[in-house]
Design an enzyme around this catalytic site. Structure first.
Site, PDB file in Angstrom:
ATOM      1  N   LYS A 176     -61.122   0.230 -74.405  1.00  6.54           N
ATOM      2  CA  LYS A 176     -61.268   0.085 -72.948  1.00  6.54           C
ATOM      3  C   LYS A 176     -60.619  -1.218 -72.465  1.00  6.54           C
ATOM      4  O   LYS A 176     -59.985  -1.257 -71.400  1.00  6.54           O
ATOM      5  CB  LYS A 176     -62.753   0.135 -72.561  1.00  6.54           C
ATOM      6  CG  LYS A 176     -63.025  -0.079 -71.082  1.00  6.54           C
ATOM      7  CD  LYS A 176     -62.500   1.040 -70.184  1.00  6.54           C
ATOM      8  CE  LYS A 176     -62.734   0.692 -68.715  1.00  6.54           C
ATOM      9  NZ  LYS A 176     -62.293   1.732 -67.793  1.00  6.54           N
ATOM     10  N   LYS A 244     -64.255  -8.814 -64.589  1.00  3.17           N
ATOM     11  CA  LYS A 244     -65.099  -8.827 -65.790  1.00  3.17           C
ATOM     12  C   LYS A 244     -64.337  -8.235 -66.974  1.00  3.17           C
ATOM     13  O   LYS A 244     -64.345  -8.783 -68.079  1.00  3.17           O
ATOM     14  CB  LYS A 244     -66.373  -8.031 -65.484  1.00  3.17           C
ATOM     15  CG  LYS A 244     -67.226  -7.736 -66.675  1.00  3.17           C
ATOM     16  CD  LYS A 244     -67.750  -6.328 -66.826  1.00  3.17           C
ATOM     17  CE  LYS A 244     -67.306  -5.187 -66.026  1.00  3.17           C
ATOM     18  NZ  LYS A 244     -67.459  -3.871 -66.554  1.00  3.17           N
TER      19      LYS A 244
HETATM   20  P1  NAD Z   1     -71.999   0.082 -59.827  1.00  2.28           P
HETATM   21  O1  NAD Z   1     -72.269  -1.367 -59.584  1.00  2.28           O
HETATM   22  O2  NAD Z   1     -71.634   0.968 -58.688  1.00  2.28           O
HETATM   23  O3  NAD Z   1     -73.289   0.752 -60.541  1.00  2.28           O
HETATM   24  C1  NAD Z   1     -74.086   0.121 -61.501  1.00  2.28           C
HETATM   25  C2  NAD Z   1     -75.522   0.602 -61.345  1.00  2.28           C
HETATM   26  O4  NAD Z   1     -76.344  -0.014 -62.360  1.00  2.28           O
HETATM   27  C3  NAD Z   1     -76.150   0.222 -59.999  1.00  2.28           C
HETATM   28  O5  NAD Z   1     -76.787   1.357 -59.448  1.00  2.28           O
HETATM   29  C4  NAD Z   1     -77.187  -0.851 -60.354  1.00  2.28           C
HETATM   30  O6  NAD Z   1     -78.300  -0.838 -59.502  1.00  2.28           O
HETATM   31  C5  NAD Z   1     -77.571  -0.416 -61.756  1.00  2.28           C
HETATM   32  N1  NAD Z   1     -78.129  -1.525 -62.554  1.00  2.28           N
HETATM   33  C6  NAD Z   1     -77.602  -2.747 -62.760  1.00  2.28           C
HETATM   34  N2  NAD Z   1     -78.408  -3.466 -63.569  1.00  2.28           N
HETATM   35  C7  NAD Z   1     -79.468  -2.675 -63.866  1.00  2.28           C
HETATM   36  C8  NAD Z   1     -80.635  -2.848 -64.655  1.00  2.28           C
HETATM   37  N3  NAD Z   1     -80.866  -4.004 -65.305  1.00  2.28           N
HETATM   38  N4  NAD Z   1     -81.486  -1.824 -64.747  1.00  2.28           N
HETATM   39  C9  NAD Z   1     -81.256  -0.641 -64.115  1.00  2.28           C
HETATM   40  N5  NAD Z   1     -80.158  -0.415 -63.349  1.00  2.28           N
HETATM   41  C10 NAD Z   1     -79.290  -1.425 -63.236  1.00  2.28           C
HETATM   42  O7  NAD Z   1     -70.888   0.134 -60.965  1.00  2.28           O
HETATM   43  P2  NAD Z   1     -69.926   1.376 -61.348  1.00  2.28           P
HETATM   44  O8  NAD Z   1     -68.679   1.275 -60.548  1.00  2.28           O
HETATM   45  O9  NAD Z   1     -70.724   2.634 -61.371  1.00  2.28           O
HETATM   46  O10 NAD Z   1     -69.538   0.953 -62.848  1.00  2.28           O
HETATM   47  C11 NAD Z   1     -70.440   1.077 -63.944  1.00  2.28           C
HETATM   48  C12 NAD Z   1     -69.686   0.729 -65.229  1.00  2.28           C
HETATM   49  O11 NAD Z   1     -68.585   1.632 -65.390  1.00  2.28           O
HETATM   50  C13 NAD Z   1     -69.093  -0.692 -65.237  1.00  2.28           C
HETATM   51  O12 NAD Z   1     -69.179  -1.255 -66.516  1.00  2.28           O
HETATM   52  C14 NAD Z   1     -67.651  -0.448 -64.837  1.00  2.28           C
HETATM   53  O13 NAD Z   1     -66.791  -1.474 -65.332  1.00  2.28           O
HETATM   54  C15 NAD Z   1     -67.384   0.898 -65.503  1.00  2.28           C
HETATM   55  N6  NAD Z   1     -66.319   1.712 -64.885  1.00  2.28           N
HETATM   56  C16 NAD Z   1     -66.254   1.872 -63.528  1.00  2.28           C
HETATM   57  C17 NAD Z   1     -65.230   2.641 -62.975  1.00  2.28           C
HETATM   58  C18 NAD Z   1     -65.078   2.834 -61.466  1.00  2.28           C
HETATM   59  O14 NAD Z   1     -64.040   3.362 -61.041  1.00  2.28           O
HETATM   60  N7  NAD Z   1     -66.055   2.451 -60.651  1.00  2.28           N
HETATM   61  C19 NAD Z   1     -64.291   3.259 -63.804  1.00  2.28           C
HETATM   62  C20 NAD Z   1     -64.412   3.124 -65.180  1.00  2.28           C
HETATM   63  C21 NAD Z   1     -65.432   2.338 -65.704  1.00  2.28           C
END
Ligand code: NAD
Length: 302
Positions: A176, A244
């Site tokens: 990744k 990040k």
């Molecule tokens: P986001 O911030 O929209 O969602 C993260 C969720 O986790 C939120 O709902 C938050 O409330 C919850 N959360 C955080 N800490 C928590 C805890 N301690 N306990 C319970 N819930 C908790 O982020 P996202 O865009 O959905 O991304 C999630 C992961 O996927 C990240 O690592 C990101 O790098 C990766 N990612 C995102 C994308 C994208 O296009 N958005 C693509 C590939 C990978």
């Protein structure tokens, strides 16, 4: 519902919600938890197949497979090792599938802690963005044992299309980091090309059209080119998350003694986006930095 058709899911953000919807569509019952309780309750109202748990330990006590989709390494550590965390309630034989993007070293630490409990873990970060999550076409890069990979395969198939077992614990996160280098540098290249061409008087949509037919073709340009020109930077993938990921890539390069000079430069542009109040915009907002350097803003066309 048999236990194997019930799965826990922690982290219902931009990615987590559509991934859960696809699990439900594939016939799974989902025990869901996320930090914002009101938001989770509203989400669970979408389907009788989604039930809400108050904390990670409660998720682990109701399922033998738990998926996490959290922002960063400290969040995964909190959910696994923290108070009312997964480790308190996971039973021997349980499987944690962490699909967040985190440091490979944290993935290895989580794996070791679960193995010590008689459970197991996979690191299975994804690419394909929110669109891939919605369409169920994510690319999933998986680190861990072959047996755990095969056990998780039906879940992966409900959420993704390109599913590859890339190696042992942490290997998924390493791949990744490779992915995020390529995407970030692509944004830099596409942004510079579009701003230069547009400032020279060419319709940037035409630049995208013809470049995508040749060696310069890129998924970044195909999926985000038009919205970059329209200055639509609603995430998607937030600048702060890509920042990040670039920090993870730089640290991995250092650990492996691999200089990453171009990644280092592009990382500084992502730092600039964040420092100037653009951390919560989509990462395609990179083009605004190039516009500022050029003293020129693309006029949306079409
Ligand atoms: P986001 O911030 O929209 O969602 C993260 C969720 O986790 C939120 O709902 C938050 O409330 C919850 N959360 C955080 N800490 C928590 C805890 N301690 N306990 C319970 N819930 C908790 O982020 P996202 O865009 O959905 O991304 C999630 C992961 O996927 C990240 O690592 C990101 O790098 C990766 N990612 C995102 C994308 C994208 O296009 N958005 C693509 C590939 C990978």
């Amino acid at each position: 519902m048999s236990a194997s058709r019930r799965v826990g899911f922690i982290g219902l953000g931009i990615m987590g919600k559509p991934m859960v919807r696809n699990l439900v569509k594939a016939g799974y019952a989902v025990v869901a938890h996320s930090r914002n309780a009101a938001d989770v309750a509203a989400f669970a109202a979408e389907s009788a197949a989604i039930t809400v748990a108050a904390n990670p330990a409660e998720v682990a006590s109701q399922t033998d497979t738990v998926i996490t989709m959290l922002p960063d390494s400290p969040d995964v550590r909190a959910v696994v090792f923290g108070e009312n965390g997964l480790l308190e309630a996971l039973r021997p034989g349980s499987l944690l599938i962490d699909m967040s993007t985190i440091a490979p070293s944290t993935a290895q630490e989580v794996h070791a802690a679960l193995v010590a409990k008689g459970a197991s873990a996979l690191d299975a970060p994804v690419s394909g963005g929110d669109r891939g999550a919605i369409a169920g076409t994510l690319s999933i890069m998986v680190g861990g044992s072959e047996a755990d990979f095969e056990r998780a395969r039906p879940l992966f198939e409900a959420m993704g299309k390109t599913i590859v077992h890339v190696g042992g614990p942490g290997a998924g996160q390493t791949v990744k980091a490779c992915n995020q280098i390529v995407v970030a540098i692509n944004y830099a290249a596409v942004s510079e090309a579009l701003v230069m061409g547009a400032k020279a008087g060419v319709d940037p949509l035409k630049i995208i059209e013809v470049l995508n037919g040749g060696l310069a073709a890129s998924r970044v340009m195909e999926l985000r080119g038009a919205s970059m020109i329209a200055h639509n930077f609603q995430p998607g993938f937030r600048v702060n998350l890509h920042r990040k990921d670039l920090a993870i890539a730089m640290a991995t390069g250092r650990e492996q003694n691999v200089p990453l000079p171009v990644t280092a430069l592009v990382t500084q542009f992502f730092e600039t986006l964040a420092a100037t109040g653009r951390g919560d915009l989509d990462h395609s907002s990179y083009i605004t930095l190039v516009e500022e350097l050029a003293g020129y803003t693309i006029e949306p066309t079409g």
